[in-house]
Design a protein around this motif. Structure first.
Motif, short mmCIF file in Angstrom:
data_model
loop_
_atom_site.label_atom_id
_atom_site.label_comp_id
_atom_site.label_asym_id
_atom_site.label_seq_id
_atom_site.Cartn_x
_atom_site.Cartn_y
_atom_site.Cartn_z
N ASP A 56 -108.16 -59.21 55.84
CA ASP A 56 -107.66 -58.00 56.50
C ASP A 56 -107.26 -56.95 55.49
N ALA A 57 -106.60 -57.38 54.41
CA ALA A 57 -106.18 -56.44 53.37
C ALA A 57 -107.39 -55.81 52.68
N ARG A 58 -108.44 -56.61 52.45
CA ARG A 58 -109.64 -56.09 51.82
C ARG A 58 -110.35 -55.09 52.71
N LEU A 59 -110.42 -55.37 53.99
CA LEU A 59 -111.03 -54.43 54.93
C LEU A 59 -110.27 -53.12 54.98
N GLN A 60 -108.96 -53.19 54.87
CA GLN A 60 -108.16 -51.97 54.86
C GLN A 60 -108.44 -51.15 53.60
N ARG A 61 -108.61 -51.83 52.47
CA ARG A 61 -108.87 -51.12 51.22
C ARG A 61 -110.26 -50.50 51.20
N GLU A 62 -111.26 -51.25 51.70
CA GLU A 62 -112.64 -50.76 51.63
C GLU A 62 -112.98 -49.80 52.77
N THR A 63 -112.19 -49.73 53.78
CA THR A 63 -112.39 -48.83 54.93
C THR A 63 -113.85 -48.81 55.38
N ASP A 92 -116.57 -48.83 58.03
CA ASP A 92 -116.66 -48.53 59.46
C ASP A 92 -117.83 -49.30 60.06
#
Length: 386
Positions: free
Chosen positions: A85-92, A94
């Motif tokens: 989840d943290a990685r997805l937030q960083r890489e944004t 879509d």
């Protein structure tokens, strides 16, 4: 022992729940369940107990071990999901974007056709040779046995560069009406005046001369590239592409030429029994010379390639003229060979059903998206066709 097991279970479960990361969790696992861990140490001490004590203590320690191991696995899964989840937030990233809406590049049919030609002749042992677009009169005409009074050496057929060395092509369209008429009929510029001038090459044959002068036989090359002539209509453009081939050795004869071109045409057009017809012709740089026709059908206004009883001319060829060999620095008493040439746009139009030559150079993205090729669609003898 049972009380100690309960207290130890509580301690380790609280420590596992408080672990802040996967590394800290792994440290706890080693301290509790590793070979030298606390729980493992208690398990080793079971041998000093009586049978009755060992039975009850063993059951308690096994329950403790299973409970801590399960807690560690659950916490590990929880921490792994948090890391994702943290990685997805960083890489944004879509994930809702639709597929294929962005611009997609295409290879031009000319580029694809050149690659196909190289792939086929490459399997026959041909190398690719290149030369300059701005050529000298000697390589473009004289060394190819083209006489001074040949029509191709007139300004209405060839783009000569300015005599002043400005590099600006000179042709009748750029001249005044009176001067243009004089040049058209050879009054203003004679072959002698034009001899030695730089020009835009009218074919890729000069590459053959340059290669002969810089290499020793045997040689086997093809020369694809841009060429220039003063023509502009539905079937001619001022700039177009040609590929020419040259084979020089001590034993090559006309039979080799026929076999080579037959194999190429059948591989390129994908027709295994495509018939070829060699008609006697004349070119200054070959003797004997021939025009090559391929079998086709024109019934119903539709052109189909194959053994249908009709013929379509596609290229010229012949045995290299001894004088051309001599001017190229090759001994005609010892060596002989053949040469051929064809228009790349012409064979591309035949293979891919492109009706108008001028569309190759219009720069229309819609046309390219229809006739273009995927960048990774690499041609080969088993996959040259789209």
């Amino acid at each position: 022992m049972l009380e100690d097991a309960r207290r130890m279970e509580k301690k380790w479960l609280e420590a596992v729940a408080a672990a802040s990361g996967l590394e800290a969790l792994e440290t706890l696992r080693v301290e509790a369940l590793g070979k030298k861990g606390e729980i493992s140490g208690l398990m080793k001490g079971l041998g000093a107990l009586t049978p009755d004590e060992r039975k009850s203590a063993g059951a308690a320690l096994n329950q403790l071990k299973d409970s801590v191991a399960a807690a560690i696995e659950a916490r590990k899964a929880q921490l792994g999901e948090a890391a994702i989840d943290a990685r997805l937030q960083r890489e944004t990233l879509d994930m809702t974007l639709p597929v294929g809406t962005g611009p997609q590049g295409r290879l031009h049919p000319i580029s694809q056709t050149i690659d196909e030609i190289i792939a086929i002749f490459g399997e026959m042992g041909f190398k690719v040779a290149e030369g300059p677009d701005i050529e000298e009169d000697f390589y473009n005409f004289t060394a190819l046995n083209i006489p001074p009074d040949h029509p191709a050496r007139q300004m209405h057929d060839t783009f000569y560069l300015g005599a002043s060395g400005s590099g600006r092509p000179t042709n009748p369209a750029a001249l005044g009406a009176e001067e243009s008429a004089d040049r058209k009929f050879g009054k203003a510029a004679t072959p002698t005046d034009l001899e030695g001038r730089k020009l835009l090459r009218t074919h890729t044959s000069p590459v053959q001369i340059r290669y002969m002068k810089s290499h020793k036989p045997p040689m086997r090359i093809i020369a694809p590239g841009r060429t220039y002539r003063c023509d502009s209509d539905m079937t001619h453009t001022p700039m177009f592409h040609q590929v020419e081939g040259l084979v020089i050795d001590e034993k090559t004869h006309m039979g080799h030429l026929k076999g080579c071109l037959t194999e190429f045409c059948r591989a390129f057009f994908g027709v295994s029994d495509l018939p070829l017809r060699f008609r006697p012709s004349f070119f200054p740089f070959t003797e004997p010379s021939a025009e090559v026709d391929i079998g086709c059908s024109r019934k119903g206004g539709e052109l189909k390639l194959g053994n249908y009883g009709d013929w379509l001319e596609i290229l010229g060829c012949g045995m290299v003229h001894p004088k051309v060999l001599e001017l190229g620095g090759v001994d005609p008493a010892r060596y002989q060979g053949f040469a051929f040439g064809m228009g790349i746009e012409r064979i591309a139009m035949l293979k891919y059903g492109i009706p108008d030559l001028r569309t190759f150079f219009d720069g229309d993205a819609r046309w390219l998206s229809h006739y273009g090729f995927q960048p990774l669609d690499v041609p080969s003898l088993v996959g040259a066709a789209r």
